[in-house]
Write a protein that holds these residues in place. Structure first.
Motif, PDB file in Angstrom:
ATOM      1  N   ARG A 231       0.897  -1.236   0.063  1.00  0.00           N
ATOM      2  CA  ARG A 231       0.050   0.004  -0.090  1.00  0.00           C
ATOM      3  C   ARG A 231       0.729   1.213   0.061  1.00  0.00           C
ATOM      4  O   ARG A 231       0.480   2.421  -0.848  1.00  0.00           O
ATOM      5  CB  ARG A 231      -1.020  -0.063   1.260  1.00  0.00           C
ATOM      6  CG  ARG A 231      -2.040   1.028   1.297  1.00  0.00           C
ATOM      7  CD  ARG A 231      -2.739   1.319   0.463  1.00  0.00           C
ATOM      8  NE  ARG A 231      -3.583   0.102  -0.123  1.00  0.00           N
ATOM      9  CZ  ARG A 231      -4.204   0.112  -1.238  1.00  0.00           C
ATOM     10  NH1 ARG A 231      -4.790   1.077  -1.636  1.00  0.00           N
ATOM     11  NH2 ARG A 231      -4.847  -0.959  -1.489  1.00  0.00           N
TER      12      ARG A 231
ATOM     13  N   HIS B 245       2.192   1.678  -3.525  1.00  0.00           N
ATOM     14  CA  HIS B 245       1.003   2.143  -4.375  1.00  0.00           C
ATOM     15  C   HIS B 245       0.754   3.686  -4.193  1.00  0.00           C
ATOM     16  O   HIS B 245       0.688   4.548  -5.072  1.00  0.00           O
ATOM     17  CB  HIS B 245      -0.444   1.620  -3.814  1.00  0.00           C
ATOM     18  CG  HIS B 245      -1.773   2.277  -4.146  1.00  0.00           C
ATOM     19  ND1 HIS B 245      -2.105   2.596  -5.435  1.00  0.00           N
ATOM     20  CD2 HIS B 245      -2.420   2.980  -3.210  1.00  0.00           C
ATOM     21  CE1 HIS B 245      -3.205   3.294  -5.229  1.00  0.00           C
ATOM     22  NE2 HIS B 245      -3.329   3.602  -4.045  1.00  0.00           N
TER      23      HIS B 245
ATOM     24  N   HIS C 155      -3.442  10.087   1.004  1.00  0.00           N
ATOM     25  CA  HIS C 155      -5.011   9.857   0.433  1.00  0.00           C
ATOM     26  C   HIS C 155      -5.546   8.447   1.152  1.00  0.00           C
ATOM     27  O   HIS C 155      -6.606   8.334   1.474  1.00  0.00           O
ATOM     28  CB  HIS C 155      -5.038   9.707  -0.966  1.00  0.00           C
ATOM     29  CG  HIS C 155      -4.591   8.621  -1.676  1.00  0.00           C
ATOM     30  ND1 HIS C 155      -3.351   8.170  -1.752  1.00  0.00           N
ATOM     31  CD2 HIS C 155      -5.230   7.475  -2.183  1.00  0.00           C
ATOM     32  CE1 HIS C 155      -3.178   6.874  -2.319  1.00  0.00           C
ATOM     33  NE2 HIS C 155      -4.395   6.552  -2.552  1.00  0.00           N
ATOM     34  N   ASP C 156      -4.699   7.422   1.504  1.00  0.00           N
ATOM     35  CA  ASP C 156      -5.094   6.010   1.802  1.00  0.00           C
ATOM     36  C   ASP C 156      -4.557   6.022   3.546  1.00  0.00           C
ATOM     37  O   ASP C 156      -4.354   4.989   3.895  1.00  0.00           O
ATOM     38  CB  ASP C 156      -4.444   5.091   1.202  1.00  0.00           C
ATOM     39  CG  ASP C 156      -5.459   4.724  -0.119  1.00  0.00           C
ATOM     40  OD1 ASP C 156      -6.662   4.886   0.061  1.00  0.00           O
ATOM     41  OD2 ASP C 156      -4.759   3.957  -1.026  1.00  0.00           O
TER      42      ASP C 156
ATOM     43  N   ASP D 170      -5.233   7.956  -8.281  1.00  0.00           N
ATOM     44  CA  ASP D 170      -5.408   6.538  -7.542  1.00  0.00           C
ATOM     45  C   ASP D 170      -6.108   5.607  -8.557  1.00  0.00           C
ATOM     46  O   ASP D 170      -5.628   4.399  -8.483  1.00  0.00           O
ATOM     47  CB  ASP D 170      -6.541   7.223  -6.485  1.00  0.00           C
ATOM     48  CG  ASP D 170      -6.728   5.948  -5.514  1.00  0.00           C
ATOM     49  OD1 ASP D 170      -5.747   5.369  -5.323  1.00  0.00           O
ATOM     50  OD2 ASP D 170      -7.680   5.751  -5.141  1.00  0.00           O
TER      51      ASP D 170
ATOM     52  N   ARG E  63      -1.893  -0.284 -11.228  1.00  0.00           N
ATOM     53  CA  ARG E  63      -3.233  -0.713 -11.263  1.00  0.00           C
ATOM     54  C   ARG E  63      -3.672  -1.174 -12.784  1.00  0.00           C
ATOM     55  O   ARG E  63      -3.079  -1.192 -13.595  1.00  0.00           O
ATOM     56  CB  ARG E  63      -4.362   0.469 -11.568  1.00  0.00           C
ATOM     57  CG  ARG E  63      -4.478   1.452 -10.245  1.00  0.00           C
ATOM     58  CD  ARG E  63      -4.873   0.663  -9.171  1.00  0.00           C
ATOM     59  NE  ARG E  63      -5.456   1.802  -8.282  1.00  0.00           N
ATOM     60  CZ  ARG E  63      -5.892   1.388  -6.886  1.00  0.00           C
ATOM     61  NH1 ARG E  63      -6.037   0.196  -6.616  1.00  0.00           N
ATOM     62  NH2 ARG E  63      -6.365   2.457  -6.334  1.00  0.00           N
TER      63      ARG E  63
END
Ligand code: GDP
Ligand code: FE
Ligand code: FE
Ligand code: FE
Length: 187
Positions: free
Chosen positions: A18, A21, A50-51, A127, A133
């Motif tokens: 993560r 990412h 953001h996460d 994102d 992705r």
């Protein structure tokens, strides 16, 4: 706060994949911000955090939604939608970021919303299209992102709604509001 300081504050909150990412979202957000004339410093910080709440226990996120200004209807939708709104709250409380534009772009990064700001669009799209992705239809969204922010975000919301419908999943109203507003804006 510079990039290294922000990444160091983020790192303990995420698993390695993560975190990786997030670094790709940051790089993609910086490219989009540069290309479309959006504040790069804000894009960088918003992307980094953001996460932020992605791995908070569900019970903790539920408590934040219940006990604060956050919209209660989130509780009736998939818990995957909670980490954006809860993240915005915790990034303010724990990291001390007070810039409303940054906090909003974190809040709405999963669903979008009506009349998204340019910064919202950069984070939402980064994102979605970061190079790691592999969604179905991703290439079309990547191409649309080269045309305009509105077109890229529109294609991403359209894809998400189509994907969720194909799985018989409920769709959070903000996702439809984003799609509708972008349908008008992209032309
Ligand atoms: P990530 O946190 O980097 O993995 O990405 P996101 O924050 O965009 O979260 C993605 C997940 O939320 C995906 O599984 C999407 O399909 C899902 N998602 C996005 N919008 C909606 C929605 O309106 N309703 C539901 N149920 N899921 C959604
Ligand atoms: Fe997310
Ligand atoms: Fe997303
Ligand atoms: Fe993400």
């Amino acid at each position: 706060m510079d990039q290294n300081e922000a990444l160091a504050l983020l790192k303990p909150h995420l698993k390695q994949e993560r975190y990786d990412h997030t670094v790709r979202v940051m790089e993609t957000a910086l490219e989009l911000a540069n290309r479309y004339g959006v504040d790069e410093k804000k894009a960088e910080l918003a992307a980094i955090f953001h996460d932020y709440a992605k791995y908070r226990p569900l019970e903790e996120m539920k408590k934040w939604i219940t006990s604060t200004y956050l919209p209660k209807d989130l509780l009736h939708y998939h818990h995957e939608l909670w980490h954006g709104p809860v993240g915005a709250l915790l990034v303010e409380k724990e990291i001390g970021i007070t810039d409303v534009e940054i906090l909003d772009s974190i809040h709405y990064h999963t669903t979008g919303r009506t009349h998204m700001t340019q910064l919202d669009k950069v984070i939402f799209l980064a994102d979605y299209i970061e190079p790691g992705r592999k969604f179905p239809g991703i290439d079309e969204v990547r191409e649309a992102a080269q045309v305009s922010l509105d077109y890229g975000c529109w294609m991403a919301t359209k894809n998400t709604i189509g994907f969720l419908m194909s799985k018989n999943q409920p769709i959070y109203p903000d996702t439809f509001y984003a799609y509708n507003a972008l349908t008008k804006a992209k032309n």
